[in-house]
Scaffold this motif. Structure first.
Motif, PDB file in Angstrom:
ATOM      1  N   HIS A  57       0.767  -1.361  -0.129  1.00  0.00           N
ATOM      2  CA  HIS A  57       0.300   0.063  -0.089  1.00  0.00           C
ATOM      3  C   HIS A  57       0.606   0.985   0.272  1.00  0.00           C
ATOM      4  CE1 HIS A  57       1.030  -0.452   4.200  1.00  0.00           C
ATOM      5  NE2 HIS A  57       0.969   0.628   4.312  1.00  0.00           N
ATOM      6  N   ILE A  58       2.017   1.017   0.222  1.00  0.00           N
ATOM      7  CA  ILE A  58       3.329   2.381   0.200  1.00  0.00           C
ATOM      8  C   ILE A  58       3.737   2.839  -1.005  1.00  0.00           C
ATOM      9  CG2 ILE A  58       5.350   3.052   0.822  1.00  0.00           C
ATOM     10  CD1 ILE A  58       3.635   2.716   3.723  1.00  0.00           C
ATOM     11  N   LYS A  59       3.181   3.497  -1.476  1.00  0.00           N
ATOM     12  CA  LYS A  59       3.169   4.034  -3.000  1.00  0.00           C
ATOM     13  C   LYS A  59       4.657   5.599  -3.184  1.00  0.00           C
ATOM     14  CE  LYS A  59       0.018   1.961  -4.495  1.00  0.00           C
ATOM     15  NZ  LYS A  59       0.088   1.155  -4.203  1.00  0.00           N
ATOM     16  N   ASN A  60       4.802   5.981  -1.477  1.00  0.00           N
ATOM     17  CA  ASN A  60       5.165   7.939  -1.465  1.00  0.00           C
ATOM     18  C   ASN A  60       5.746   6.849  -0.730  1.00  0.00           C
ATOM     19  OD1 ASN A  60       3.830   9.052  -3.190  1.00  0.00           O
ATOM     20  ND2 ASN A  60       1.738   8.764  -2.080  1.00  0.00           N
ATOM     21  N   ILE A  61       7.319   7.109  -0.478  1.00  0.00           N
ATOM     22  CA  ILE A  61       8.790   7.739   0.679  1.00  0.00           C
ATOM     23  C   ILE A  61       8.978   8.792   0.614  1.00  0.00           C
ATOM     24  CG2 ILE A  61      10.787   7.006   1.408  1.00  0.00           C
ATOM     25  CD1 ILE A  61      10.681   4.059   0.062  1.00  0.00           C
ATOM     26  N   VAL A  62       8.907   9.714   1.542  1.00  0.00           N
ATOM     27  CA  VAL A  62       8.746  11.109   1.896  1.00  0.00           C
ATOM     28  C   VAL A  62      10.088  10.761   3.126  1.00  0.00           C
ATOM     29  CG1 VAL A  62       7.816  13.178   2.775  1.00  0.00           C
ATOM     30  CG2 VAL A  62       6.448  11.619   2.102  1.00  0.00           C
ATOM     31  N   LEU A  63      11.055  11.887   2.796  1.00  0.00           N
ATOM     32  CA  LEU A  63      12.131  11.721   3.220  1.00  0.00           C
ATOM     33  C   LEU A  63      12.427  13.295   4.364  1.00  0.00           C
ATOM     34  CD1 LEU A  63      15.762  10.534   3.037  1.00  0.00           C
ATOM     35  CD2 LEU A  63      15.534  12.851   3.214  1.00  0.00           C
ATOM     36  N   VAL A  64      12.116  13.468   5.552  1.00  0.00           N
ATOM     37  CA  VAL A  64      11.956  14.411   6.073  1.00  0.00           C
ATOM     38  C   VAL A  64      13.953  15.139   6.788  1.00  0.00           C
ATOM     39  CG1 VAL A  64      11.620  16.604   7.666  1.00  0.00           C
ATOM     40  CG2 VAL A  64       9.971  14.721   6.178  1.00  0.00           C
ATOM     41  N   GLY A  65      14.595  16.313   5.759  1.00  0.00           N
ATOM     42  CA  GLY A  65      16.061  15.980   6.445  1.00  0.00           C
ATOM     43  C   GLY A  65      17.166  17.082   6.046  1.00  0.00           C
ATOM     44  N   MET A  66      17.872  17.945   6.084  1.00  0.00           N
ATOM     45  CA  MET A  66      18.733  18.873   6.426  1.00  0.00           C
ATOM     46  C   MET A  66      19.694  18.254   5.795  1.00  0.00           C
ATOM     47  SD  MET A  66      16.731  21.145   6.359  1.00  0.00           S
ATOM     48  CE  MET A  66      14.533  20.950   6.063  1.00  0.00           C
ATOM     49  N   GLY A  67      20.500  18.868   4.874  1.00  0.00           N
ATOM     50  CA  GLY A  67      22.432  18.803   4.374  1.00  0.00           C
ATOM     51  C   GLY A  67      22.469  17.346   4.256  1.00  0.00           C
ATOM     52  N   GLY A  68      23.207  16.924   5.149  1.00  0.00           N
ATOM     53  CA  GLY A  68      23.802  15.321   4.634  1.00  0.00           C
ATOM     54  C   GLY A  68      22.873  14.331   4.729  1.00  0.00           C
ATOM     55  N   SER A  69      22.123  14.872   6.223  1.00  0.00           N
ATOM     56  CA  SER A  69      20.502  13.613   5.886  1.00  0.00           C
ATOM     57  C   SER A  69      19.828  13.325   4.607  1.00  0.00           C
ATOM     58  CB  SER A  69      19.858  14.011   7.129  1.00  0.00           C
ATOM     59  OG  SER A  69      20.125  14.159   8.683  1.00  0.00           O
ATOM     60  N   SER A  70      19.922  14.328   3.683  1.00  0.00           N
ATOM     61  CA  SER A  70      19.207  14.413   2.450  1.00  0.00           C
ATOM     62  C   SER A  70      19.452  14.221   1.149  1.00  0.00           C
ATOM     63  CB  SER A  70      18.203  15.670   2.318  1.00  0.00           C
ATOM     64  OG  SER A  70      18.904  16.027   1.470  1.00  0.00           O
ATOM     65  N   VAL A  73      20.820  10.436  -0.210  1.00  0.00           N
ATOM     66  CA  VAL A  73      19.816   9.978  -0.659  1.00  0.00           C
ATOM     67  C   VAL A  73      19.334  10.667  -1.927  1.00  0.00           C
ATOM     68  CG1 VAL A  73      17.253   9.617  -0.441  1.00  0.00           C
ATOM     69  CG2 VAL A  73      18.116   9.496   2.224  1.00  0.00           C
ATOM     70  N   LYS A  74      19.743  11.349  -2.222  1.00  0.00           N
ATOM     71  CA  LYS A  74      19.355  12.267  -3.588  1.00  0.00           C
ATOM     72  C   LYS A  74      20.262  11.630  -4.244  1.00  0.00           C
ATOM     73  CE  LYS A  74      17.520  17.017  -1.790  1.00  0.00           C
ATOM     74  NZ  LYS A  74      17.802  18.390  -2.010  1.00  0.00           N
ATOM     75  N   ALA A  75      21.422  11.543  -3.814  1.00  0.00           N
ATOM     76  CA  ALA A  75      22.349  11.393  -4.776  1.00  0.00           C
ATOM     77  C   ALA A  75      22.078   9.897  -5.331  1.00  0.00           C
ATOM     78  CB  ALA A  75      23.771  11.394  -4.107  1.00  0.00           C
ATOM     79  N   LEU A  76      21.600   8.349  -4.400  1.00  0.00           N
ATOM     80  CA  LEU A  76      21.941   7.123  -4.690  1.00  0.00           C
ATOM     81  C   LEU A  76      20.462   7.485  -5.015  1.00  0.00           C
ATOM     82  CD1 LEU A  76      22.427   5.941  -1.212  1.00  0.00           C
ATOM     83  CD2 LEU A  76      23.659   5.211  -3.324  1.00  0.00           C
ATOM     84  N   ARG A  77      19.506   7.572  -5.259  1.00  0.00           N
ATOM     85  CA  ARG A  77      18.210   8.197  -6.248  1.00  0.00           C
ATOM     86  C   ARG A  77      19.082   8.704  -7.580  1.00  0.00           C
ATOM     87  NH1 ARG A  77      15.349  12.948  -5.213  1.00  0.00           N
ATOM     88  NH2 ARG A  77      16.301  13.895  -6.150  1.00  0.00           N
TER      89      ARG A  77
END
Length: 144
Positions: A57-70, A73-77
């Motif tokens: 049922h999970i269609k979206n993954i929402v990451l909330v984070g600043m700086g290194g926390s995001s 993830v952006k680079a891997l995506r």
């Protein structure tokens, strides 16, 4: 004629050695976790895959984070995933812009979303603020 200019002051070998010793002491102490990530986090991949496996049922993954926390993830995506073949969409809330926050929330439903709230310290003001805005937006009762 060209002149070679050193822009950084040369350091004595004992200064360099003292920095190297300090880093080695940090590694041995275990106080700083990123030195041991490769040893400690490989099993997290299997745990994460097992967790999401039965969550159709999970269609979206929402990451909330600043700086290194995001950023990681952006680079891997961007490097690993072809968004057209992915069955889930990844949203990253990494700034306090009300425009991007509202645009993201227009695209998701609470019951179809997995939220990852990431903060190294647990007290990053922007992350805490976005988390509170999510609670308010979805009218969540955090007393349960």
């Amino acid at each position: 004629m060209l002149n070679n200019t050193l822009f950084f002051k040369q350091s004595e070998i004992h200064t360099i050695s003292s920095y190297a010793n300090r880093i080695n002491d940090e590694v041995k102490s275990g106080d700083i976790g990123y030195y041991h990530l490769i040893d400690t986090s490989l099993n997290l991949i299997d745990e994460s895959l097992a967790f999401i496996k039965d969550k159709e049922h999970i269609k979206n993954i929402v990451l909330v984070g600043m700086g290194g926390s995001s950023c990681g993830v952006k680079a891997l995506r961007d490097m690993l995933f072809n968004e057209k073949s992915n069955q889930r969409e990844l949203f990253i809330l990494d700034n306090t812009s009300s425009h991007s926050f509202n645009k993201t929330l227009e695209k998701i439903k609470l019951e179809e979303s997995l939220f990852l709230i990431i903060s190294k310290t647990g007290s990053t003001i922007e992350v805490v603020s976005l988390f509170k805005l999510l609670i308010e937006h979805f009218k969540l009762d955090m007393q349960e």
